[in-house]
Design an enzyme around this catalytic site. Sequence first.
Site, PDB file in Angstrom:
ATOM      1  CB  THR A  31      -0.790   0.098   1.188  1.00  0.00           C
ATOM      2  OG1 THR A  31      -1.860   1.006   1.225  1.00  0.00           O
ATOM      3  CG2 THR A  31      -0.203   0.253   2.452  1.00  0.00           C
ATOM      4  CG  ASP A  36      -7.950  -2.457  -4.259  1.00  0.00           C
ATOM      5  OD1 ASP A  36      -7.771  -1.173  -4.317  1.00  0.00           O
ATOM      6  OD2 ASP A  36      -7.249  -3.221  -4.753  1.00  0.00           O
ATOM      7  CB  SER A  37     -11.088   0.214   1.081  1.00  0.00           C
ATOM      8  OG  SER A  37     -10.718  -0.577   1.786  1.00  0.00           O
ATOM      9  CG  HIS A  63     -14.282  -0.563   5.694  1.00  0.00           C
ATOM     10  ND1 HIS A  63     -14.723   0.410   7.132  1.00  0.00           N
ATOM     11  CD2 HIS A  63     -13.382  -0.205   5.044  1.00  0.00           C
ATOM     12  CE1 HIS A  63     -13.870   1.468   6.720  1.00  0.00           C
ATOM     13  NE2 HIS A  63     -13.295   1.178   5.491  1.00  0.00           N
TER      14      HIS A  63
HETATM   15  P1  ITT Z   1      -3.479   1.816  -1.792  1.00  0.00           P
HETATM   16  O1  ITT Z   1      -4.261   1.205  -3.054  1.00  0.00           O
HETATM   17  O2  ITT Z   1      -2.166   2.347  -1.922  1.00  0.00           O
HETATM   18  O3  ITT Z   1      -3.590   1.035  -0.771  1.00  0.00           O
HETATM   19  P2  ITT Z   1      -5.392   3.921  -1.678  1.00  0.00           P
HETATM   20  O4  ITT Z   1      -5.480   5.400  -0.764  1.00  0.00           O
HETATM   21  O5  ITT Z   1      -5.417   4.246  -3.258  1.00  0.00           O
HETATM   22  O6  ITT Z   1      -4.205   3.059  -1.038  1.00  0.00           O
HETATM   23  P3  ITT Z   1      -7.932   2.361  -1.935  1.00  0.00           P
HETATM   24  O7  ITT Z   1      -7.726   2.342  -3.599  1.00  0.00           O
HETATM   25  O8  ITT Z   1      -8.181   1.221  -1.420  1.00  0.00           O
HETATM   26  O9  ITT Z   1      -6.487   2.887  -1.363  1.00  0.00           O
HETATM   27  O10 ITT Z   1      -9.092   3.587  -1.345  1.00  0.00           O
HETATM   28  C1  ITT Z   1      -9.830   4.359  -2.085  1.00  0.00           C
HETATM   29  C2  ITT Z   1     -10.146   5.645  -1.598  1.00  0.00           C
HETATM   30  O11 ITT Z   1     -10.914   5.392  -0.439  1.00  0.00           O
HETATM   31  C3  ITT Z   1      -9.064   6.372  -1.146  1.00  0.00           C
HETATM   32  O12 ITT Z   1      -9.196   7.697  -1.300  1.00  0.00           O
HETATM   33  C4  ITT Z   1      -8.807   6.124   0.458  1.00  0.00           C
HETATM   34  O13 ITT Z   1      -8.488   7.128   1.170  1.00  0.00           O
HETATM   35  C5  ITT Z   1     -10.284   5.910   0.720  1.00  0.00           C
HETATM   36  N1  ITT Z   1     -10.539   4.972   2.008  1.00  0.00           N
HETATM   37  C6  ITT Z   1     -10.294   3.689   1.953  1.00  0.00           C
HETATM   38  N2  ITT Z   1     -10.500   3.007   2.917  1.00  0.00           N
HETATM   39  C7  ITT Z   1     -10.825   4.127   3.738  1.00  0.00           C
HETATM   40  C8  ITT Z   1     -11.314   4.180   5.021  1.00  0.00           C
HETATM   41  O14 ITT Z   1     -11.198   3.184   5.990  1.00  0.00           O
HETATM   42  N3  ITT Z   1     -11.535   5.368   5.690  1.00  0.00           N
HETATM   43  C9  ITT Z   1     -11.931   6.544   4.800  1.00  0.00           C
HETATM   44  N4  ITT Z   1     -11.422   6.719   3.576  1.00  0.00           N
HETATM   45  C10 ITT Z   1     -10.837   5.329   3.015  1.00  0.00           C
END
Ligand code: ITT
Length: 190
Positions: free
Chosen positions: A11, A71-72, A175
Amino acid sequence: MKDIRTIYLLTGNMGKFKEIDRWLQPLGMEVKLLKRNFIETQADHLEEVILKGMDIINKEGDINEPFVKDDSGLFIDALGGFPGVYSSYVHRTIGNRGILDLMGDRNDRGAAFRTVMGLYLPGKGVSLFRGECRGMISYEERGKQGFGYDPIFIPEGRSMTFAEMSVEEKNAMSHRIKAIRGLVEYLSRG
Ligand code: ITT
């Protein structure tokens, strides 16, 4: 427990790292940061995003350790699930302010954070674990903790946003930690 004491987390998001590390450390597992510069594949579902991403990394062939990728996304009911798989782009562009503008003063504010976590075990391939946290979009940004959409998300049954909570409080219902629990259970099955 499969004898895994160190897990590499792929990440660039230190907020995720902190949450996962805080959860796994007391279970005797060390989390190490794995950085890779690669362009994430866009897809309609988190599962596809993660499988394609892990496949690209596996093809590079230089990681021989167990690793995890998370991935979130934030899925807002009234916006047909938007920003969903576009959460990263949307946060970088219009941000929390933009989401609040899109929501206006509508009453239907239900939303969910979803995580799909991929675990790669050498010789075993990839397993997926999912977690969801339902809640609602706040009317204004509140709180300074956490990251991303935390200042505008109020988890079900609470009045504080995630950004008003400590890591431990968020972890108790998030989550991400629901997905991690599935992963830990899988590893403990031996
Ligand atoms: P990596 O892919 O490098 O792990 P990322 O920040 O791009 O980091 P994601 O694609 O999973 O991660 O996240 C998509 C967006 O959702 C991103 O802007 C995150 O900051 C946000 N996000 C993910 N999980 C979150 C959480 O628990 N609380 C708040 N925002 C979240």
